[in-house]
Scaffold this motif. Sequence first.
Motif, PDB file in Angstrom:
ATOM      1  N   GLY A 230       0.793  -1.220   0.000  1.00  0.00           N
ATOM      2  CA  GLY A 230       0.000   0.000   0.000  1.00  0.00           C
ATOM      3  C   GLY A 230       0.826   1.270   0.000  1.00  0.00           C
ATOM      4  O   GLY A 230       0.325   2.342   0.345  1.00  0.00           O
ATOM      5  N   LEU A 231       2.094   1.179  -0.431  1.00  0.00           N
ATOM      6  CA  LEU A 231       2.982   2.337  -0.398  1.00  0.00           C
ATOM      7  C   LEU A 231       2.940   3.165  -1.676  1.00  0.00           C
ATOM      8  O   LEU A 231       3.526   4.239  -1.734  1.00  0.00           O
ATOM      9  CB  LEU A 231       4.422   1.878  -0.141  1.00  0.00           C
ATOM     10  CG  LEU A 231       4.670   1.289   1.256  1.00  0.00           C
ATOM     11  CD1 LEU A 231       6.056   0.678   1.336  1.00  0.00           C
ATOM     12  CD2 LEU A 231       4.511   2.377   2.316  1.00  0.00           C
ATOM     13  N   SER A 232       2.264   2.681  -2.713  1.00  0.00           N
ATOM     14  CA  SER A 232       2.144   3.432  -3.956  1.00  0.00           C
ATOM     15  C   SER A 232       0.886   3.006  -4.689  1.00  0.00           C
ATOM     16  O   SER A 232       0.639   1.807  -4.858  1.00  0.00           O
ATOM     17  CB  SER A 232       3.377   3.204  -4.847  1.00  0.00           C
ATOM     18  OG  SER A 232       3.300   3.990  -6.027  1.00  0.00           O
ATOM     19  N   THR A 233       0.086   3.969  -5.076  1.00  0.00           N
ATOM     20  CA  THR A 233      -1.140   3.683  -5.813  1.00  0.00           C
ATOM     21  C   THR A 233      -1.153   4.361  -7.180  1.00  0.00           C
ATOM     22  O   THR A 233      -2.136   4.281  -7.904  1.00  0.00           O
ATOM     23  CB  THR A 233      -2.364   4.162  -5.005  1.00  0.00           C
ATOM     24  OG1 THR A 233      -2.231   5.558  -4.727  1.00  0.00           O
ATOM     25  CG2 THR A 233      -2.486   3.399  -3.690  1.00  0.00           C
ATOM     26  N   THR A 234      -0.061   5.030  -7.521  1.00  0.00           N
ATOM     27  CA  THR A 234       0.020   5.736  -8.800  1.00  0.00           C
ATOM     28  C   THR A 234       0.494   4.803  -9.903  1.00  0.00           C
ATOM     29  O   THR A 234       1.001   3.700  -9.640  1.00  0.00           O
ATOM     30  CB  THR A 234       0.992   6.926  -8.696  1.00  0.00           C
ATOM     31  OG1 THR A 234       2.276   6.442  -8.295  1.00  0.00           O
ATOM     32  CG2 THR A 234       0.494   7.932  -7.665  1.00  0.00           C
ATOM     33  N   LYS A 235       0.331   5.227 -11.145  1.00  0.00           N
ATOM     34  CA  LYS A 235       0.761   4.419 -12.287  1.00  0.00           C
ATOM     35  C   LYS A 235       2.261   4.197 -12.252  1.00  0.00           C
ATOM     36  O   LYS A 235       2.736   3.080 -12.469  1.00  0.00           O
ATOM     37  CB  LYS A 235       0.361   5.122 -13.595  1.00  0.00           C
ATOM     38  CG  LYS A 235       0.682   4.307 -14.837  1.00  0.00           C
ATOM     39  CD  LYS A 235       0.191   5.003 -16.091  1.00  0.00           C
ATOM     40  CE  LYS A 235       0.506   4.189 -17.344  1.00  0.00           C
ATOM     41  NZ  LYS A 235       0.055   4.860 -18.573  1.00  0.00           N
ATOM     42  N   GLU A 236       3.024   5.261 -11.967  1.00  0.00           N
ATOM     43  CA  GLU A 236       4.464   5.153 -11.813  1.00  0.00           C
ATOM     44  C   GLU A 236       4.756   4.867 -10.340  1.00  0.00           C
ATOM     45  O   GLU A 236       4.448   5.673  -9.478  1.00  0.00           O
ATOM     46  CB  GLU A 236       5.157   6.454 -12.249  1.00  0.00           C
ATOM     47  CG  GLU A 236       4.996   6.780 -13.719  1.00  0.00           C
ATOM     48  CD  GLU A 236       5.686   5.747 -14.611  1.00  0.00           C
ATOM     49  OE1 GLU A 236       6.724   5.197 -14.168  1.00  0.00           O
ATOM     50  OE2 GLU A 236       5.203   5.501 -15.722  1.00  0.00           O
ATOM     51  N   VAL A 237       5.324   3.714 -10.059  1.00  0.00           N
ATOM     52  CA  VAL A 237       5.542   3.308  -8.676  1.00  0.00           C
ATOM     53  C   VAL A 237       6.607   4.194  -8.020  1.00  0.00           C
ATOM     54  O   VAL A 237       7.649   4.483  -8.615  1.00  0.00           O
ATOM     55  CB  VAL A 237       5.993   1.831  -8.621  1.00  0.00           C
ATOM     56  CG1 VAL A 237       6.250   1.397  -7.190  1.00  0.00           C
ATOM     57  CG2 VAL A 237       4.941   0.954  -9.253  1.00  0.00           C
ATOM     58  N   LYS A 238       6.329   4.628  -6.804  1.00  0.00           N
ATOM     59  CA  LYS A 238       7.260   5.493  -6.069  1.00  0.00           C
ATOM     60  C   LYS A 238       8.567   4.766  -5.777  1.00  0.00           C
ATOM     61  O   LYS A 238       8.583   3.564  -5.519  1.00  0.00           O
ATOM     62  CB  LYS A 238       6.628   5.954  -4.761  1.00  0.00           C
ATOM     63  CG  LYS A 238       5.457   6.902  -4.930  1.00  0.00           C
ATOM     64  CD  LYS A 238       4.819   7.237  -3.592  1.00  0.00           C
ATOM     65  CE  LYS A 238       5.797   7.940  -2.672  1.00  0.00           C
ATOM     66  NZ  LYS A 238       5.149   8.358  -1.397  1.00  0.00           N
ATOM     67  N   THR A 239       9.658   5.502  -5.818  1.00  0.00           N
ATOM     68  CA  THR A 239      10.967   4.930  -5.520  1.00  0.00           C
ATOM     69  C   THR A 239      11.595   5.545  -4.270  1.00  0.00           C
ATOM     70  O   THR A 239      12.599   5.034  -3.766  1.00  0.00           O
ATOM     71  CB  THR A 239      11.931   5.124  -6.695  1.00  0.00           C
ATOM     72  OG1 THR A 239      12.033   6.534  -6.995  1.00  0.00           O
ATOM     73  CG2 THR A 239      11.429   4.384  -7.935  1.00  0.00           C
ATOM     74  N   GLN A 240      11.031   6.644  -3.760  1.00  0.00           N
ATOM     75  CA  GLN A 240      11.537   7.281  -2.553  1.00  0.00           C
ATOM     76  C   GLN A 240      10.384   7.528  -1.589  1.00  0.00           C
ATOM     77  O   GLN A 240       9.254   7.812  -2.007  1.00  0.00           O
ATOM     78  CB  GLN A 240      12.234   8.610  -2.867  1.00  0.00           C
ATOM     79  CG  GLN A 240      13.579   8.455  -3.593  1.00  0.00           C
ATOM     80  CD  GLN A 240      14.301   9.780  -3.734  1.00  0.00           C
ATOM     81  OE1 GLN A 240      13.718  10.774  -4.142  1.00  0.00           O
ATOM     82  NE2 GLN A 240      15.573   9.800  -3.389  1.00  0.00           N
ATOM     83  N   PHE A 241      10.694   7.420  -0.291  1.00  0.00           N
ATOM     84  CA  PHE A 241       9.672   7.578   0.731  1.00  0.00           C
ATOM     85  C   PHE A 241      10.231   8.396   1.886  1.00  0.00           C
ATOM     86  O   PHE A 241      11.441   8.466   2.093  1.00  0.00           O
ATOM     87  CB  PHE A 241       9.223   6.193   1.238  1.00  0.00           C
ATOM     88  CG  PHE A 241       8.718   5.296   0.143  1.00  0.00           C
ATOM     89  CD1 PHE A 241       7.371   5.261  -0.193  1.00  0.00           C
ATOM     90  CD2 PHE A 241       9.595   4.486  -0.571  1.00  0.00           C
ATOM     91  CE1 PHE A 241       6.915   4.450  -1.207  1.00  0.00           C
ATOM     92  CE2 PHE A 241       9.139   3.661  -1.593  1.00  0.00           C
ATOM     93  CZ  PHE A 241       7.792   3.654  -1.902  1.00  0.00           C
ATOM     94  N   TRP A 242       9.313   8.999   2.656  1.00  0.00           N
ATOM     95  CA  TRP A 242       9.725   9.785   3.811  1.00  0.00           C
ATOM     96  C   TRP A 242       9.821   8.901   5.043  1.00  0.00           C
ATOM     97  O   TRP A 242       8.932   8.115   5.325  1.00  0.00           O
ATOM     98  CB  TRP A 242       8.730  10.918   4.084  1.00  0.00           C
ATOM     99  CG  TRP A 242       8.805  12.052   3.108  1.00  0.00           C
ATOM    100  CD1 TRP A 242       7.871  12.425   2.189  1.00  0.00           C
ATOM    101  CD2 TRP A 242       9.890  12.969   2.967  1.00  0.00           C
ATOM    102  NE1 TRP A 242       8.301  13.506   1.470  1.00  0.00           N
ATOM    103  CE2 TRP A 242       9.534  13.868   1.923  1.00  0.00           C
ATOM    104  CE3 TRP A 242      11.121  13.126   3.604  1.00  0.00           C
ATOM    105  CZ2 TRP A 242      10.366  14.904   1.521  1.00  0.00           C
ATOM    106  CZ3 TRP A 242      11.953  14.159   3.200  1.00  0.00           C
ATOM    107  CH2 TRP A 242      11.573  15.031   2.153  1.00  0.00           C
ATOM    108  N   TYR A 243      10.939   9.041   5.770  1.00  0.00           N
ATOM    109  CA  TYR A 243      11.082   8.443   7.093  1.00  0.00           C
ATOM    110  C   TYR A 243      11.056   9.605   8.074  1.00  0.00           C
ATOM    111  O   TYR A 243      11.939  10.461   8.059  1.00  0.00           O
ATOM    112  CB  TYR A 243      12.399   7.667   7.199  1.00  0.00           C
ATOM    113  CG  TYR A 243      12.602   6.992   8.530  1.00  0.00           C
ATOM    114  CD1 TYR A 243      12.264   5.656   8.707  1.00  0.00           C
ATOM    115  CD2 TYR A 243      13.112   7.689   9.623  1.00  0.00           C
ATOM    116  CE1 TYR A 243      12.434   5.026   9.931  1.00  0.00           C
ATOM    117  CE2 TYR A 243      13.279   7.080  10.847  1.00  0.00           C
ATOM    118  CZ  TYR A 243      12.943   5.749  10.992  1.00  0.00           C
ATOM    119  OH  TYR A 243      13.106   5.144  12.213  1.00  0.00           O
ATOM    120  N   LYS A 244      10.030   9.652   8.924  1.00  0.00           N
ATOM    121  CA  LYS A 244       9.822  10.818   9.785  1.00  0.00           C
ATOM    122  C   LYS A 244      10.073  10.494  11.248  1.00  0.00           C
ATOM    123  O   LYS A 244       9.708   9.425  11.734  1.00  0.00           O
ATOM    124  CB  LYS A 244       8.400  11.353   9.609  1.00  0.00           C
ATOM    125  CG  LYS A 244       8.104  11.823   8.184  1.00  0.00           C
ATOM    126  CD  LYS A 244       6.690  12.335   8.051  1.00  0.00           C
ATOM    127  CE  LYS A 244       6.397  12.789   6.632  1.00  0.00           C
ATOM    128  NZ  LYS A 244       5.007  13.279   6.484  1.00  0.00           N
TER     129      LYS A 244
END
Length: 262
Positions: free
Chosen positions: A40-54
């Motif tokens: 569930g980390l990406s729902t867009t057509k182009e899959v995300k490659t970077q994410f925020w660690y907060k």
Amino acid sequence: MAVTLPHKEDLNQTNYITPAGDYETFVDEDHYAEKVREWGLSTTKEVKTQFWYKDKTHQRLVTIKGYEVYGVSTEFNTVIVEFQDGNLSCIHPAYLKEMQAASFGKALLSETSEAPVPSEEKKVTTKELKSPTSEQKVTAKKEKKATKEKAPKLELPEDKVHFTATVKQFALSWNHFNEEHDEVVVLENVVVDQEEPLEVGLAWCSHSKTLKKYELTPGEKLEFDGKIVKKKLPKGKDVEDEFIVEDPVPYKINNPSKIQKS
């Protein structure tokens, strides 16, 4: 939006949970996309490659390098993320998903600064994973009991092996990470082709973009390579909007390749 880089002292405060030993890596881009969407980390057509660690005082960009599997049926995953300074850390995918929300981090608890738990146990504490851990323990106990009562345990090969199987049906399986249905293929008459053939029976695999290129149809006999794990198919519906299959499907085949129709 401008990105504020953390100060050096903030980097030192990050609570890394370093993976112990080897972990699963991605075979190719399709495998990466399949797992990221499963979490569930990406729902867009182009899959995300970077994410925020907060954290309480800063946020950092990370990439996903792989994942660990654990649980009685190896159903659960711990994601391995890499920070821009090269450090690796384990995190539950549901927690990483929460971190992507703009509101995350405004009321973090002080427990996040506690010492890491060795990942050789294939899990982290509820303070790191938040709520999923208690639910996972209950699910694992139920699966263990059902396994003892319903079927003898198969000694599954750990490495990639050759299979023969028949396409039984296409189905939609509920993904609790992204709260959507995923497309899967249910296989029957699954046999591991080795010196002493191992009859598996029913198994399933994700109906990935790569697999769709073969335009499979129910009843087709297949030969392919892959890796089999004990992972029960979550309850879902088939393409005709009926319940998936009457019999349980206890095994999953990861990344089938070199597919041939026989």
